[in-house]
Every structure is written in structure tokens, then in C-alpha cells.
Design an enzyme around this catalytic site. Structure first.
Site, PDB file in Angstrom:
ATOM      1  N   THR A 134       0.750   3.200  -3.683  1.00  0.00           N
ATOM      2  CA  THR A 134       0.368   3.937  -4.883  1.00  0.00           C
ATOM      3  C   THR A 134      -0.980   3.505  -5.445  1.00  0.00           C
ATOM      4  OG1 THR A 134       1.289   4.768  -6.974  1.00  0.00           O
ATOM      5  CG2 THR A 134       1.423   2.392  -6.592  1.00  0.00           C
ATOM      6  N   HIS A 210       5.604  -8.564  -1.088  1.00  0.00           N
ATOM      7  CA  HIS A 210       6.722  -7.621  -0.894  1.00  0.00           C
ATOM      8  C   HIS A 210       6.930  -7.263   0.586  1.00  0.00           C
ATOM      9  CE1 HIS A 210       3.495  -4.658  -1.193  1.00  0.00           C
ATOM     10  NE2 HIS A 210       3.518  -4.583  -2.500  1.00  0.00           N
ATOM     11  N   ASN A 213       7.272  -3.792   2.742  1.00  0.00           N
ATOM     12  CA  ASN A 213       6.610  -2.684   2.064  1.00  0.00           C
ATOM     13  C   ASN A 213       5.103  -2.776   2.180  1.00  0.00           C
ATOM     14  OD1 ASN A 213       9.271  -3.245  -0.026  1.00  0.00           O
ATOM     15  ND2 ASN A 213       8.997  -1.260   0.945  1.00  0.00           N
ATOM     16  N   ARG A 221       7.021  -5.086  21.324  1.00  0.00           N
ATOM     17  CA  ARG A 221       5.814  -5.660  21.925  1.00  0.00           C
ATOM     18  C   ARG A 221       4.663  -5.826  20.934  1.00  0.00           C
ATOM     19  NH1 ARG A 221       7.980  -2.291  25.686  1.00  0.00           N
ATOM     20  NH2 ARG A 221       6.722  -0.513  25.015  1.00  0.00           N
ATOM     21  N   HIS A 244      13.394  -0.303  -1.897  1.00  0.00           N
ATOM     22  CA  HIS A 244      12.232  -0.752  -1.123  1.00  0.00           C
ATOM     23  C   HIS A 244      12.617  -1.280   0.255  1.00  0.00           C
ATOM     24  CE1 HIS A 244      10.161  -0.437  -4.984  1.00  0.00           C
ATOM     25  NE2 HIS A 244       9.031  -0.523  -4.311  1.00  0.00           N
ATOM     26  N   ASP A 268       8.496  -6.538  -8.839  1.00  0.00           N
ATOM     27  CA  ASP A 268       7.492  -5.468  -8.781  1.00  0.00           C
ATOM     28  C   ASP A 268       7.718  -4.486  -9.941  1.00  0.00           C
ATOM     29  OD1 ASP A 268       5.177  -4.413  -7.573  1.00  0.00           O
ATOM     30  OD2 ASP A 268       6.312  -2.920  -6.476  1.00  0.00           O
ATOM     31  N   LEU A 300       7.654   5.983  -3.406  1.00  0.00           N
ATOM     32  CA  LEU A 300       7.885   4.829  -4.262  1.00  0.00           C
ATOM     33  C   LEU A 300       6.593   4.384  -4.927  1.00  0.00           C
ATOM     34  CD1 LEU A 300      10.310   2.658  -2.091  1.00  0.00           C
ATOM     35  CD2 LEU A 300      10.872   3.894  -4.189  1.00  0.00           C
ATOM     36  N   ALA A 301       6.693   4.045  -6.214  1.00  0.00           N
ATOM     37  CA  ALA A 301       5.522   3.608  -6.984  1.00  0.00           C
ATOM     38  C   ALA A 301       5.946   2.456  -7.876  1.00  0.00           C
ATOM     39  CB  ALA A 301       4.956   4.766  -7.807  1.00  0.00           C
TER      40      ALA A 301
END
Length: 365
Positions: A134, A210, A213, A221, A244, A268, A300-301
């Protein structure tokens, strides 16, 4: 009035002990001692512990640090979280223009003596554009003098500071220079390869922001930054809100770390904690939807969660033992910053301890 509170578990000197009670007055804990068998406490709790330490809090109480980059904004965010079981808070400034970073540093100096203010976290703007989340693309940029000057201002005053950056964006010699200033450098919002991540660790990166995320997934690999982080000795924060990171993936990372006490909890948190269910960031509406904070596109923000809820989730949904979960909210984040976590003792004031019930929900006194 003094109330006698008996705790089934008390986190004392780094471990859980049974059979303790606290005599609690208007200012805090008057006396912490064993409970006598003939006593009838006024209140029983499942857990008495030091209040949590949250190293990543973007906002609370209707205020974002990005929107109120002042000592007042810092104090408001800290005070809002202290009323919810987080005793020490590191307000976080996300990617923004250079002058605002400098204002945040000056605000931190002004607020430094405030109860519960643990230091400043600057998250960005020196991150990977494709993993900005975000964060506003127009502010994402290479390392510049504004950030370096802000870090110098903070460290000259001995204010703890964490800087989240992408190791593939910031050269290793610059990372070393920042670490030598006494800044805790954390890798985050990054698409770094395994080699780039290892180079960052060698340069002094000691933490990951985080985990999972704003990082590409690992593969069989290509471990990339995520697999390298999990297999490293560095610290890693995680948002355990069920949005998250899935409970199963949180557990995999928690169990896979090669050294104990390298995982810690962060919220967060955004302005909706203790505030309205929406706010504006970069001129865009961010709102709570089905328990998650999302932008207009549904991405997600930030998070609508506090640290104590993350700790409860860690125990109830991820299966981490209670003592480890308490450490992840107290001792480990203090270690990340090279500090000693406050403990429980006679005289511990309100705001620096928390009582929880069997569901690990906060008990208000």
C-alpha cells in the site's frame, strides 16, 4: 482501594510461574507475591504479564503517523495502544517524502521522554517498487540524504530506530554505514534473491519486516528472501491476525527457525484501532472489511489488530505454547532493539502490565 488479583500464570523473570498474586492500587502493582492458601482474591486472572512491546504501529485512535507527524501524534498513538495492553510502542512512518521523514525525527526527539514511546520505525521509502504494497509508488526511491540525516538526528540523541529497506535497492556499504550508526536495519517490502538477501545479512541486516508479506513466495529451487529469512539467525516479525498469514503458514515459519526466540509479534496496526472504522492514506480510503483493513481495490492495507490479539491468535490458532507467545510479545522485540524488556515487580505502574482471562482477552481493572 487495593485489589488482590490472583493469577494462574505469572510471567516473572522470563518464565511462567504459578501461585502468584498482585496487590494492585490506583497507580499500579503495589506488591507482587505468592498467594496464601487462606486468601480470597478480589479477581482471578489466567495470566499476569508485562505489557507488550510492538515495533510496528502505523497508527491508532484515528491517527496515522504519516498524517500527524508530530510529537502529539506520537503520544496519541502510544497512549491509545497502552490502554489496550501494549506498554511500549514504536510508531511507524511508512514511505513518504523526505521532509516528512525529517519532521518525524524531530517529533521523536520531542516525544522521547513520553511513557511508552519505544523509538521510531521508518518503513521505506527505500523499498522494491513491485513489493511496495500500500506504500505510494511516487515516494519509493533509492537511499537519499533526507533519510540518512534523519537517522543521524535520532541516533545522536540515542533514540532507538528501526529502518525497513530492500537489500537489493540499498547498496551493502550503505547498509553497513547505517548499522554502524546504531540503527536496526530490517529487510522488508523486497523481492531480493537468496544471494541479495545473504549480502544484506552480511552487511548487518538483523531483522525481517512482517515475514511473508510484501515478499515473493519461495519455491523448491529459489528460496528467495522468504526462505533465506526463515533459515537465517536473524529476527523476524510477523502479523498474526489470520489475514496477512494463514495459521498453518505462521506455524511452519515458527517451527522452522534454527534458533529459538528469533520470531516476534507485530501488529502493523492502523488508525482504526481505538478509532473509526476507516481513514485516509495517500488520499485513498482505507476501511475495515470482514475484520481486515483493505483499500478500494480490496488489497490489504495494514492491520486492524493489536498486539495482545496477535498473541492470543498465536496460542489458540497457531499452537505456540503460552510462554513462547509471551516472549514473542515482550522479550524478543526488546532483544531486536538491543534492549532489556521491562518485567513485573513491586511498583510496576498501570500501562506496563496486563491481565488476561483464559481466552487471553484483556481484563480491565
Amino acid at each position: 482501594m487495593i485489589r488482590l488479583v490472583a493469577a494462574e500464570n505469572t510471567f516473572l523473570n522470563g518464565r511462567l510461574v504459578a501461585g502468584y498474586a498482585a496487590e494492585i492500587g490506583a497507580e499500579g502493582i503495589r506488591r507482587l507475591r505468592p498467594l496464601h492458601s487462606d486468601e480470597s482474591p478480589d479477581l482471578r486472572a489466567h495470566l499476569l504479564m508485562p505489557a507488550g512491546i510492538d515495533l510496528q504501529v502505523n497508527g491508532a485512535g484515528g491517527v496515522m503517523l504519516n498524517s500527524d507527524t508530530s510529537a502529539h501524534g506520537i503520544r496519541h498513538i502510544v497512549d491509545t495502544l497502552r490502554a489496550r495492553g501494549t506498554g511500549w510502542v514504536m510508531p511507524t512512518l511508512i514511505t513518504c517524502e523526505g521532509p516528512r521523514i525529517l519532521r518525524a525525527a524531530e517529533a521523536a526527539l520531542e516525544a522521547w521522554s513520553s511513557a511508552g514511546f519505544y523509538g521510531l520505525h521508518i518503513e521505506g521509502p527505500h523499498i522494491a517498487p513491485e513489493k511496495r504494497g500500500t506504500h505510494r509508488l511516487g515516494y519509493v526511491r533509492p537511499m537519499d540524504d533526507d533519510t540518512l540525516n534523519a537517522l543521524a538526528i535520532l541516533r545522536r540523541a540515542d533514540v532507538p530506530v528501526m529502518l525497513t529497506l530492500a537489500p537489493e535497492i540499498v547498496p551493502a556499504d550503505t547498509i553497513r554505514r547505517i548499522v554502524d550508526m546504531g540503527v536496526v536495519v530490517s529487510a522488508g517490502h523486497t523481492a531480493a534473491s537468496e544471494a541479495q538477501t545473504r549480502a544484506g545479512l552480511a552487511a548487518g541486516i538483523s531483522c525481517f519486516t512482517h515475514l511473508y508479506n510484501a515478499m515473493p513466495p519461495m519455491s523448491s529451487r529459489a528460496p528467495g528472501v522468504l526462505g533465506t529469512a526463515i533459515g537465517s539467525d536473524a529476527y523476524a516479525g510477523m502479523i498474526v491476525d489470520g489475514h496477512h498469514v494463514s495459521w498453518e503458514m505462521a506455524g511452519i515459519a515458527w517451527r522452522a527457525r534454527p534458533l529459538p526466540e528469533r520470531m516476534f509479534l507485530v501488529s502493523d496496526a492502523m488508525a482504526t484501532i481505538g478509532g473509526p472504522d476507516h481513514f485516509e492514506l495517500y488520499g485513498e480510503r482505507i476501511e475495515v472489511r470482514d475484520g481486515a483493513l483493505v483499500n478500494a481495490a480490496g488489497a490489504l492495507a495494514g492491520a486492524h489488530v493489536d498486539l495482545m490479539t496477535c498473541m492470543a491468535n498465536l496460542v489458540h490458532h497457531v499452537g505456540v505454547p503460552l510462554d513462547q507467545a509471551v516472549r514473542a510479545a515482550t522479550l524478543v522485540p526488546a532483544s531486536v532493539m538491543g534492549r532489556t524488556a521491562p518485567g513485573l515487580a513491586d511498583g510496576t505502574p498501570n500501562g506496563e502490565f496486563v491481565l488476561l482471562d483464559a481466552g487471553l482477552r484483556r481484563i480491565a481493572l
